[in-house]
Design a protein around this motif. Structure first.
Motif, PDB file in Angstrom:
ATOM      1  N   UNK A  30       6.353  -6.683  11.822  1.00 38.51           N
ATOM      2  CA  UNK A  30       7.679  -6.901  11.233  1.00 38.51           C
ATOM      3  C   UNK A  30       7.959  -5.897  10.111  1.00 38.51           C
ATOM      4  N   UNK A  31       6.942  -5.585   9.324  1.00 35.10           N
ATOM      5  CA  UNK A  31       7.119  -4.542   8.308  1.00 35.10           C
ATOM      6  C   UNK A  31       7.387  -3.192   8.972  1.00 35.10           C
ATOM      7  N   UNK A  32       6.745  -2.940  10.104  1.00 39.11           N
ATOM      8  CA  UNK A  32       7.005  -1.714  10.852  1.00 39.11           C
ATOM      9  C   UNK A  32       8.439  -1.650  11.349  1.00 39.11           C
ATOM     10  N   UNK A  33       8.939  -2.786  11.818  1.00 34.83           N
ATOM     11  CA  UNK A  33      10.335  -2.832  12.262  1.00 34.83           C
ATOM     12  C   UNK A  33      11.294  -2.606  11.094  1.00 34.83           C
ATOM     13  N   UNK A  34      10.927  -3.120   9.950  1.00 38.98           N
ATOM     14  CA  UNK A  34      11.750  -2.905   8.760  1.00 38.98           C
ATOM     15  C   UNK A  34      11.817  -1.423   8.414  1.00 38.98           C
ATOM     16  N   UNK A  35      10.686  -0.734   8.504  1.00 40.54           N
ATOM     17  CA  UNK A  35      10.662   0.706   8.232  1.00 40.54           C
ATOM     18  C   UNK A  35      11.475   1.466   9.281  1.00 40.54           C
ATOM     19  N   UNK A  36      11.364   1.044  10.532  1.00 38.73           N
ATOM     20  CA  UNK A  36      12.142   1.680  11.601  1.00 38.73           C
ATOM     21  C   UNK A  36      13.640   1.490  11.372  1.00 38.73           C
ATOM     22  N   UNK A  37      14.037   0.301  10.959  1.00 35.08           N
ATOM     23  CA  UNK A  37      15.449   0.030  10.665  1.00 35.08           C
ATOM     24  C   UNK A  37      15.938   0.918   9.528  1.00 35.08           C
ATOM     25  N   UNK A  38      15.110   1.072   8.484  1.00 35.62           N
ATOM     26  CA  UNK A  38      15.493   1.933   7.361  1.00 35.62           C
ATOM     27  C   UNK A  38      15.646   3.380   7.817  1.00 35.62           C
ATOM     28  N   UNK A  87       9.895   3.001   0.531  1.00 33.23           N
ATOM     29  CA  UNK A  87       9.318   1.705   0.172  1.00 33.23           C
ATOM     30  C   UNK A  87       8.859   0.946   1.406  1.00 33.23           C
ATOM     31  N   UNK A  88       9.665   0.943   2.441  1.00 29.59           N
ATOM     32  CA  UNK A  88       9.295   0.259   3.680  1.00 29.59           C
ATOM     33  C   UNK A  88       8.039   0.858   4.293  1.00 29.59           C
ATOM     34  N   UNK A  89       7.950   2.180   4.297  1.00 31.06           N
ATOM     35  CA  UNK A  89       6.765   2.836   4.856  1.00 31.06           C
ATOM     36  C   UNK A  89       5.512   2.527   4.047  1.00 31.06           C
ATOM     37  N   UNK A  90       5.642   2.517   2.725  1.00 30.82           N
ATOM     38  CA  UNK A  90       4.488   2.219   1.877  1.00 30.82           C
ATOM     39  C   UNK A  90       4.007   0.791   2.109  1.00 30.82           C
ATOM     40  N   UNK A  91       4.919  -0.173   2.167  1.00 37.74           N
ATOM     41  CA  UNK A  91       4.524  -1.557   2.420  1.00 37.74           C
ATOM     42  C   UNK A  91       3.888  -1.707   3.804  1.00 37.74           C
ATOM     43  N   UNK A  92       4.469  -1.054   4.799  1.00 34.10           N
ATOM     44  CA  UNK A  92       3.905  -1.128   6.143  1.00 34.10           C
ATOM     45  C   UNK A  92       2.478  -0.582   6.166  1.00 34.10           C
ATOM     46  N   UNK A  93       2.287   0.601   5.600  1.00 30.60           N
ATOM     47  CA  UNK A  93       0.948   1.197   5.590  1.00 30.60           C
ATOM     48  C   UNK A  93      -0.033   0.389   4.752  1.00 30.60           C
ATOM     49  N   UNK A  94       0.437  -0.125   3.641  1.00 30.93           N
ATOM     50  CA  UNK A  94      -0.429  -0.938   2.771  1.00 30.93           C
ATOM     51  C   UNK A  94      -0.923  -2.185   3.490  1.00 30.93           C
ATOM     52  N   UNK A  95      -0.007  -2.931   4.088  1.00 31.05           N
ATOM     53  CA  UNK A  95      -0.409  -4.154   4.773  1.00 31.05           C
ATOM     54  C   UNK A  95      -1.214  -3.866   6.032  1.00 31.05           C
ATOM     55  N   UNK A  96      -0.871  -2.794   6.753  1.00 28.63           N
ATOM     56  CA  UNK A  96      -1.641  -2.454   7.948  1.00 28.63           C
ATOM     57  C   UNK A  96      -3.078  -2.115   7.562  1.00 28.63           C
ATOM     58  N   UNK A  97      -3.241  -1.326   6.525  1.00 35.35           N
ATOM     59  CA  UNK A  97      -4.586  -0.980   6.067  1.00 35.35           C
ATOM     60  C   UNK A  97      -5.345  -2.213   5.597  1.00 35.35           C
ATOM     61  N   UNK A  98      -4.667  -3.048   4.861  1.00 35.24           N
ATOM     62  CA  UNK A  98      -5.275  -4.268   4.330  1.00 35.24           C
ATOM     63  C   UNK A  98      -5.745  -5.172   5.459  1.00 35.24           C
TER      64      UNK A  98
END
Length: 109
Positions: A30-38, A87-98
């Protein structure tokens, strides 16, 4: 993502412990979709700002002295979408890594 991580933490050892992992992956997606939308809205906003500049000039809504300030403001408004994408990309990468660091060493059941 956090709900999936917490759920997995509390149901470790039960037969349905992959539920937390699944919810965490859904959250990352879902965070990835948010980044894609942005990313998709970025050219739309730049186009809208460019059209607004032309319209303000064409209609004579602003004086010649006011026009450069309006152009700066419209450019700044468009750049907020660049910040939203970053911001969307950073959150996506952060959570994916986590998620992959926490669940990576474990075998899926």
């Amino acid at each position: 993502v956090i709900l999936g991580l917490l759920l997995d933490l509390f149901v470790i050892g039960t037969q349905n412990s992959s539920l937390g992992f699944t919810l965490a992956i859904v959250g990352v997606c879902l965070y990835g979709l948010s980044a894609l939308f942005a990313l998709v809205t970025l050219p739309v906003e730049f186009n809208a700002s460019a059209r607004a500049k032309k319209q303000l000039q064409k209609e004579g809504i602003l004086t010649a002295e006011e026009l450069p300030f309006a152009e700066k403001m419209l450019s700044a408004a468009a750049l907020t979408y660049v910040a939203a994408l970053a911001t969307s990309l950073v959150y996506f990468l952060r959570f994916a890594l986590w998620v992959f660091l926490l669940f990576g060493g474990r075998r899926r059941r």
